[in-house]
Design a protein around this motif. Structure first.
Motif, PDB file in Angstrom:
ATOM      1  N   HIS A 197       0.781   4.537   1.880  1.00 57.44           N
ATOM      2  CA  HIS A 197       0.271   5.280   3.077  1.00 57.44           C
ATOM      3  C   HIS A 197       0.355   6.674   3.137  1.00 57.44           C
ATOM      4  N   HIS A 226       0.920  -1.389  -0.186  1.00 53.38           N
ATOM      5  CA  HIS A 226      -0.048   0.025   0.054  1.00 53.38           C
ATOM      6  C   HIS A 226       0.839   1.340  -0.072  1.00 53.38           C
ATOM      7  N   HIS A 239       3.156  -5.387   3.892  1.00 52.12           N
ATOM      8  CA  HIS A 239       2.575  -6.006   4.914  1.00 52.12           C
ATOM      9  C   HIS A 239       2.820  -7.490   5.186  1.00 52.12           C
TER      10      HIS A 239
HETATM   11 CU    CU Z   1      -0.766  -0.851   4.300  1.00 51.45          CU
END
Ligand code: CU
Length: 203
Positions: free
Chosen positions: A80, A78, A155
């Protein structure tokens, strides 16, 4: 006559494939405009790899990720909202490090699966290397250079993009809500943040 036509068509198809005519063409012009880079590090400060973002065309960006030293399997990936990768910053709820990177980039505040910062999951091979390249139109590179910057986060686990089919829907909880719970909606169940890189936009 019919057979000759078929043979001619087949020959043309072979030629087209052989010359790449049927393959999807990349934009003819080289990328222009801003680009962005990040060095992704683990909680010990060891470099895991890099993220690069380049202009693909007028509306899209190409994202390229190259990492090593990660556990094999899929990892949530992702962008962020904050350009701070502090391994000592621990999320009070989940216990994950790199809480300093903030939530997922989501300027339109849409559903989790549609958040601009949600990228395709990173597949890490058995030797610990992961290499991915894809195109997105969900954000502009300039958006990554806002006042508090942005970061890329890898992650520990796979990302389900809050996709919980209705057959798994639980009974309504105390708030009357059904379907994916708050954790799934917020995180996609991708687990701890194991890698983080501050994104630097180059102009
Ligand atoms: Cu994330």
């Amino acid at each position: 006559m019919l057979r000759k036509t078929h043979l001619a068509l087949a020959a043309n198809l072979v030629i087209c494939v052989g010359t790449g005519v049927l393959a999807h063409a990349e934009p003819a012009r080289p990328p222009v405009g801003p680009s962005a880079i990040a060095v992704i590090k683990d909680t010990a400060g060891t470099a895991l790899g890099t993220l690069r973002i380049e202009r693909y065309d007028m509306t899209k960006s190409r994202v390229t990720v190259n990492v090593r030293g990660l556990a094999p399997g899929f990892h949530g990936l992702h962008i962020h909202t904050a350009g701070v990768c502090d391994p000592q910053s621990v999320d009070a709820t989940t216990g994950s490090p790199f809480s300093s990177a903030g939530a997922h980039l989501d300027p339109s505040a849409g559903s989790y699966g549609m958040a601009a910062g949600n990228l395709p999951s990173l597949l890490v091979a058995g030797d610990g290397t992961g290499n991915a390249s894809f195109v997105t139109d969900r954000f502009a590179i300039a958006q990554l250079a806002d006042s508090d910057g942005s970061a890329v986060v890898v992650h520990a686990k796979a990302d389900n993009f809050a996709n919980i089919p209705t057959r798994y829907t639980h009974a309504s909880d105390a708030t009357g809500a059904m379907g994916p719970d708050a954790t799934t909606l917020k995180t996609g169940d991708a687990g701890d943040r194991v890698g983080c890189g501050v994104i630097r936009v180059l102009t």
